[in-house]
Design a protein around this motif. Sequence first.
Motif, PDB file in Angstrom:
ATOM      1  N   TYR A  29      -0.064   3.693  -3.190  1.00 48.24           N
ATOM      2  CA  TYR A  29      -1.320   4.328  -2.807  1.00 48.24           C
ATOM      3  C   TYR A  29      -1.770   5.455  -3.742  1.00 48.24           C
ATOM      4  CZ  TYR A  29      -5.112   6.163  -0.037  1.00 48.24           C
ATOM      5  OH  TYR A  29      -6.354   6.572   0.373  1.00 48.24           O
TER       6      TYR A  29
ATOM      7  N   THR B 213      -6.960   2.917   5.003  1.00 46.11           N
ATOM      8  CA  THR B 213      -6.555   1.901   4.040  1.00 46.11           C
ATOM      9  C   THR B 213      -5.620   0.893   4.682  1.00 46.11           C
ATOM     10  OG1 THR B 213      -6.772   3.450   2.203  1.00 46.11           O
ATOM     11  CG2 THR B 213      -5.421   1.495   1.823  1.00 46.11           C
TER      12      THR B 213
ATOM     13  N   VAL C 117       0.828  -1.207   0.000  1.00 39.92           N
ATOM     14  CA  VAL C 117       0.000   0.000   0.000  1.00 39.92           C
ATOM     15  C   VAL C 117       0.859   1.252   0.000  1.00 39.92           C
ATOM     16  CG1 VAL C 117      -1.492   1.394   1.489  1.00 39.92           C
ATOM     17  CG2 VAL C 117      -2.094  -0.953   1.009  1.00 39.92           C
TER      18      VAL C 117
ATOM     19  N   ASP D 110     -12.707  -0.605   3.869  1.00 42.04           N
ATOM     20  CA  ASP D 110     -12.677  -0.309   2.437  1.00 42.04           C
ATOM     21  C   ASP D 110     -13.632   0.830   2.102  1.00 42.04           C
ATOM     22  OD1 ASP D 110     -11.569  -0.865  -0.102  1.00 42.04           O
ATOM     23  OD2 ASP D 110     -13.350  -1.978  -0.686  1.00 42.04           O
TER      24      ASP D 110
ATOM     25  N   ARG E 296     -11.998   3.995   3.238  1.00 35.01           N
ATOM     26  CA  ARG E 296     -10.930   4.373   2.308  1.00 35.01           C
ATOM     27  C   ARG E 296     -11.504   5.134   1.123  1.00 35.01           C
ATOM     28  NH1 ARG E 296      -7.616   0.339  -1.649  1.00 35.01           N
ATOM     29  NH2 ARG E 296      -9.498  -0.868  -1.364  1.00 35.01           N
TER      30      ARG E 296
END
Length: 333
Positions: free
Chosen positions: A149, A201, A145, A255, A258
Motif C-alpha cells: 500500500y 482500499t 494490498v 477506488d 481511496r
Amino acid sequence: MSASKAQVNSSSSPAAPPANYEQARLFISQPFVASFCAGGIAGAVSRTVVSPLERLKILFQVQSAGRDEYKLSVGKALKKMWQEEGWRGFMRGNGTNCIRIVPYSAVQFGSYNFYKRNIFEDSPNADLSPLARLTCGGMAGITSVTFTYPLDIVRTRLSIQSASFAALQKPRELPGMWATLAMMYRTEGGLPALYRGILPTIAGVAPYVGLNFMVYEHVRAYLTPEGDKHPDAMRKLLAGAVSGAVAQTCTYPFDVLRRRFQINTMSGMGYQYKSITDAIRVIIRQEGVKGLYKGIVPNLLKVAPSMAANWLSFEMSRDFFVSLRPTEEVALR
C-alpha cells in the motif's frame, strides 16, 4: 589410443547441467512460485500498456467540486496532458506504479494460488464454486494490498503533483518516489501516513479482486472449447477484458474514495474528509452520486486492454515457468 578416444568421446558429449541449475528450474516451476513470478510480469505489462489512461483516471478522481482544470473529455484531457508535459506526462508515476504493481500482482496471484490449493480445494485441481473463487480472490486482494500500500499512495502523489491544478502548489523540482515517501513519513504522521486510505482500499479491492478471479475463470471456462483445457490467446484476452470491466464497474466508488483519502492532507485539493461515511456524504452533497464515479470513462477504456494484457501475460509467463520443471509437467489452472 583408447585413452584418446575416451577423451574425444567425453569432450563431444554434451555436459550435464549443474545441479544448482536443475534446482533453480525445479524451484521456479513450483505452482506458487510460477504464479508469483508470472503475476509480477503481468502487472508490469498491463500497467505500462495503459499508463496515460491510468494517470488521467486519477486526475479526474481527485478533482473536487468547483474545480474544472480537468473537466474535459478523455480526448481533450489527454491532449492537455501531452501539451503541458509531453510523453513524460503520459508516463508520470508509471515507474513507481510498476515498482508497486510487480510485488502487488505477484503477491495477489501467488496468494490466490496458495489459498486455492491449501484452503479451498478438496482435491488437487478441483473446480471451485463461484463463492469460493470470490472469497479466495478477496483474501488474495487483501494480502497484496497490505504488503504494497505505501507504494500505491506515493504513486497517487506522483501522478498529480505536476498536473495543472490551479490551487496546488508545485515544487520547483519534482521529488521522486523515495523522497516522497520520506517527506510523507516525516511531515504527515509517520507510518500511519503511508497507510492513509487503506480501509476504503481494502473495502474496494477485496470484492474487486474476488470478482475479477471469479468472472475470469467462469468466462474462460465458457469460452474454452469442450475437451480443450487451454483456449487460444484471443479467448483469454476477451475473458480478461470482461472480468476487468465487471469488477471495476461494481467496485469503482471505493477506488474514488481511496484516491481522495490518499491526498486528503495535500493543501489546495479542496477537501478534508474525517471518515469514509463523511467522505461519501460530502461527495454526494457537493458533486452528486456521479462524484463517486469520476474518472470511470478513462477507467473503463483502460480496464479492457489492461486486464486482457494482465491475464494473457500471466498465463503465458506461468506456463513458461511451469514448463521449466525438469522431471515432470505440472498442470496449472
